[in-house]
Design an enzyme around this catalytic site. Structure first.
Site, short mmCIF file in Angstrom:
data_model
loop_
_atom_site.label_atom_id
_atom_site.label_comp_id
_atom_site.label_asym_id
_atom_site.label_seq_id
_atom_site.Cartn_x
_atom_site.Cartn_y
_atom_site.Cartn_z
N ASP A 182 -9.72 2.42 2.51
CA ASP A 182 -9.86 1.90 4.09
C ASP A 182 -10.35 2.80 5.07
O ASP A 182 -11.28 2.50 5.88
CB ASP A 182 -8.41 1.36 4.55
CG ASP A 182 -8.04 -0.09 3.67
OD1 ASP A 182 -8.90 -0.67 3.19
OD2 ASP A 182 -6.67 -0.37 3.61
N ARG A 190 2.30 -2.40 21.22
CA ARG A 190 3.44 -3.16 21.66
C ARG A 190 4.90 -2.38 21.88
O ARG A 190 5.43 -2.23 22.80
CB ARG A 190 3.46 -4.66 21.05
CG ARG A 190 4.57 -5.33 21.38
CD ARG A 190 4.44 -6.57 20.68
NE ARG A 190 4.64 -6.35 19.32
CZ ARG A 190 4.76 -7.43 18.20
NH1 ARG A 190 4.87 -8.55 18.83
NH2 ARG A 190 4.94 -6.84 16.96
N ALA A 245 7.61 3.23 20.38
CA ALA A 245 8.04 4.29 19.36
C ALA A 245 7.14 4.12 18.24
O ALA A 245 7.22 5.28 17.44
CB ALA A 245 9.76 3.68 19.01
N LYS A 247 0.91 -1.42 0.02
CA LYS A 247 0.09 0.04 0.06
C LYS A 247 0.79 1.17 -0.09
O LYS A 247 0.48 2.26 -0.61
CB LYS A 247 -1.00 -0.02 1.03
CG LYS A 247 -1.91 -1.29 1.20
CD LYS A 247 -3.00 -1.05 2.10
CE LYS A 247 -4.03 -2.12 2.37
NZ LYS A 247 -5.08 -2.25 3.31
N ASN A 299 -5.13 1.99 -1.42
CA ASN A 299 -5.59 0.69 -1.65
C ASN A 299 -6.38 0.62 -2.76
O ASN A 299 -6.99 -0.31 -3.01
CB ASN A 299 -6.36 0.15 -0.45
CG ASN A 299 -7.51 1.01 -0.40
OD1 ASN A 299 -7.77 1.90 -0.67
ND2 ASN A 299 -8.58 0.00 0.27
N1 NAP Z 1 -11.23 -4.97 7.74
C1 NAP Z 1 -10.44 -4.34 6.76
O1 NAP Z 1 -10.89 -3.94 5.81
C2 NAP Z 1 -9.25 -4.24 7.18
C3 NAP Z 1 -8.06 -3.28 6.26
C4 NAP Z 1 -6.95 -2.86 6.89
C5 NAP Z 1 -6.40 -3.65 7.64
N2 NAP Z 1 -6.94 -4.85 8.35
C6 NAP Z 1 -6.36 -5.65 9.52
O2 NAP Z 1 -5.70 -4.46 10.53
C7 NAP Z 1 -4.72 -5.19 11.11
C8 NAP Z 1 -3.48 -4.44 10.99
O3 NAP Z 1 -3.30 -4.28 9.72
P1 NAP Z 1 -1.90 -3.07 9.29
O4 NAP Z 1 -1.80 -2.93 7.91
O5 NAP Z 1 -1.86 -2.17 10.23
O6 NAP Z 1 -0.49 -4.20 9.75
P2 NAP Z 1 0.86 -3.55 10.40
O7 NAP Z 1 1.17 -2.22 9.69
O8 NAP Z 1 1.63 -4.77 10.23
O9 NAP Z 1 0.67 -3.47 12.07
C9 NAP Z 1 0.49 -4.48 12.58
C10 NAP Z 1 0.28 -4.06 14.22
O10 NAP Z 1 -0.04 -5.04 15.07
C11 NAP Z 1 0.67 -5.22 16.07
N3 NAP Z 1 1.12 -6.50 16.39
C12 NAP Z 1 1.64 -7.39 15.62
N4 NAP Z 1 1.84 -8.61 16.57
C13 NAP Z 1 1.59 -8.27 17.67
C14 NAP Z 1 1.50 -9.23 18.87
N5 NAP Z 1 1.90 -10.34 18.79
N6 NAP Z 1 1.33 -8.43 20.14
C15 NAP Z 1 0.91 -7.19 20.17
N7 NAP Z 1 0.74 -6.39 18.80
C16 NAP Z 1 1.08 -7.01 17.73
C17 NAP Z 1 2.11 -4.59 15.84
O11 NAP Z 1 2.71 -4.03 16.72
P3 NAP Z 1 4.24 -3.41 16.50
O12 NAP Z 1 4.38 -2.14 16.12
O13 NAP Z 1 4.67 -3.53 18.00
O14 NAP Z 1 4.98 -4.45 15.93
C18 NAP Z 1 1.27 -3.28 14.85
O15 NAP Z 1 0.79 -2.20 15.99
C19 NAP Z 1 -4.54 -6.51 10.27
O16 NAP Z 1 -5.13 -7.58 10.94
C20 NAP Z 1 -5.20 -6.52 9.07
O17 NAP Z 1 -5.87 -7.63 8.61
C21 NAP Z 1 -8.41 -4.73 8.16
#
Ligand code: NAP
Length: 281
Positions: free
Chosen positions: A100, A149, A152, A63, A84
């Site tokens: 989104d 988590r 920063a 993205k 997106n």
């Molecule tokens: N419904 C929809 O249309 C839609 C659209 C977009 C995204 N989403 C969903 O939103 C979620 C996040 O997407 P993203 O693009 O933001 O992903 P991303 O940029 O990879 O961010 C992931 C987030 O999850 C946290 N995380 C991952 N593993 C963790 C753990 N074991 N314990 C605590 N925190 C954890 C990360 O924390 P750290 O910073 O500490 O790594 C970060 O804040 C995904 O599940 C995605 O499928 C849904």
């Protein structure tokens, strides 16, 4: 001539986006197709410029790079750095949006949430959290606390937002009451994941999980078991797809119910195949 749209990402094989868009094209009786293409990060710009495609969607992990391929990024793309949804203009240049952001807004409206003046706790600080903070600020939320988590990353999101309405919190500092708690972490994608936050009755009016799964996520079930109103990311997914169609076909009414039914059916079929995981698109 058949109009062609594509979802570009890696991986894309479990995506339910093709099912939603095909349902819309069928309901419109339109000669158009929507395919999923696995694309490597360095090829994303070239894939978007494929002259065979009228437009499409972009999912993880492309993205941010997709935003760089646009000649005219929307306000939501500029605010989040992520695209997106894109389409080709008559002069061949690419325009794009971050639907989104609007998809989340629609999903929250559907569960009766009013952002104006709301106090919100956002779990996570990745791309989805960034889009959520932008949507909530545009809607007039009065306070957004970010719990992540990696502190920063939460601070970077707060600084990018550039307003005192957004601040970083640690778990022990949680406030006494929130209108909304929103899970924008990827916790819940795997069945064995811990809950993104154990909720308690009385502190949260509404819980919204960006993750979705066949039969609701565990966090949504946890919230509802405590009597907290809760919704999952399926509604947002359908919303961003519907808004993508509005960008590609301005003025046409999107068949929301047909798209939602196709999404649920595809999600159930996928769960039956052994993976009910909900990914971004
Ligand atoms: N419904 C929809 O249309 C839609 C659209 C977009 C995204 N989403 C969903 O939103 C979620 C996040 O997407 P993203 O693009 O933001 O992903 P991303 O940029 O990879 O961010 C992931 C987030 O999850 C946290 N995380 C991952 N593993 C963790 C753990 N074991 N314990 C605590 N925190 C954890 C990360 O924390 P750290 O910073 O500490 O790594 C970060 O804040 C995904 O599940 C995605 O499928 C849904």
């Amino acid at each position: 001539m058949t109009l062609r749209y594509a979802l570009l990402g890696d991986p894309v094989d479990h995506s339910i986006s093709p099912a939603m868009h095909r349902a819309a094209f069928r309901s419109w009786g339109l000669d158009a197709e929507y395919v999923a293409r696995k694309v490597a990060s360095e090829d994303i710009g070239r894939a978007m410029r494929d002259p065979d495609l009228a437009g499409g969607n972009v999912t993880l992990p492309h993205k941010l790079r997709a935003a760089e391929a646009l000649v005219r990024p929307s306000r939501a793309v500029r605010a989040t750095g992520a695209c997106n949804c894109w389409w080709r203009r008559a002069d061949g240049e690419l325009e794009g949006d971050n639907t989104d952001v609007g998809g989340l807004r629609l999903a929250l409206e559907r569960v009766g949430f009013e952002a104006g003046g709301a106090r919100v706790l956002v779990l996570g600080a990745g791309g989805a959290a960034r889009g959520a903070v932008h949507a909530l600020l545009e809607g007039g939320a009065s306070s957004i606390e970010i719990l992540n988590r990696t502190a920063a990353r939460a601070r970077a999101l707060m600084e990018a937002a550039g307003t005192r309405a957004v601040r970083v919190v640690e778990a022990p500092e949680l406030g006494a009451s929130y209108d909304l708690v929103l899970n924008a972490t990827s916790l819940g994608l795997a069945a064995a994941d811990p809950l993104p936050l154990a909720l308690d009755r009385g502190r949260f009016d509404l819980a919204y999980d960006l993750v979705y799964a066949a039969g609701r996520t565990r966090w949504v079930r946890h919230a509802r078991s405590l009597g907290i109103r809760a919704g999952d990311g399926l509604e947002m997914l359908v919303g961003q797809a519907a808004l993508s169609l509005e960008r590609w076909f301005p003025g046409r009414a999107t068949p929301h119910h047909a798209m939602r039914a196709a999404a649920v059916q595809a999600l159930d079929a996928r769960a039956g195949r052994g993976s009910g995981r909900g990914s971004g698109a």
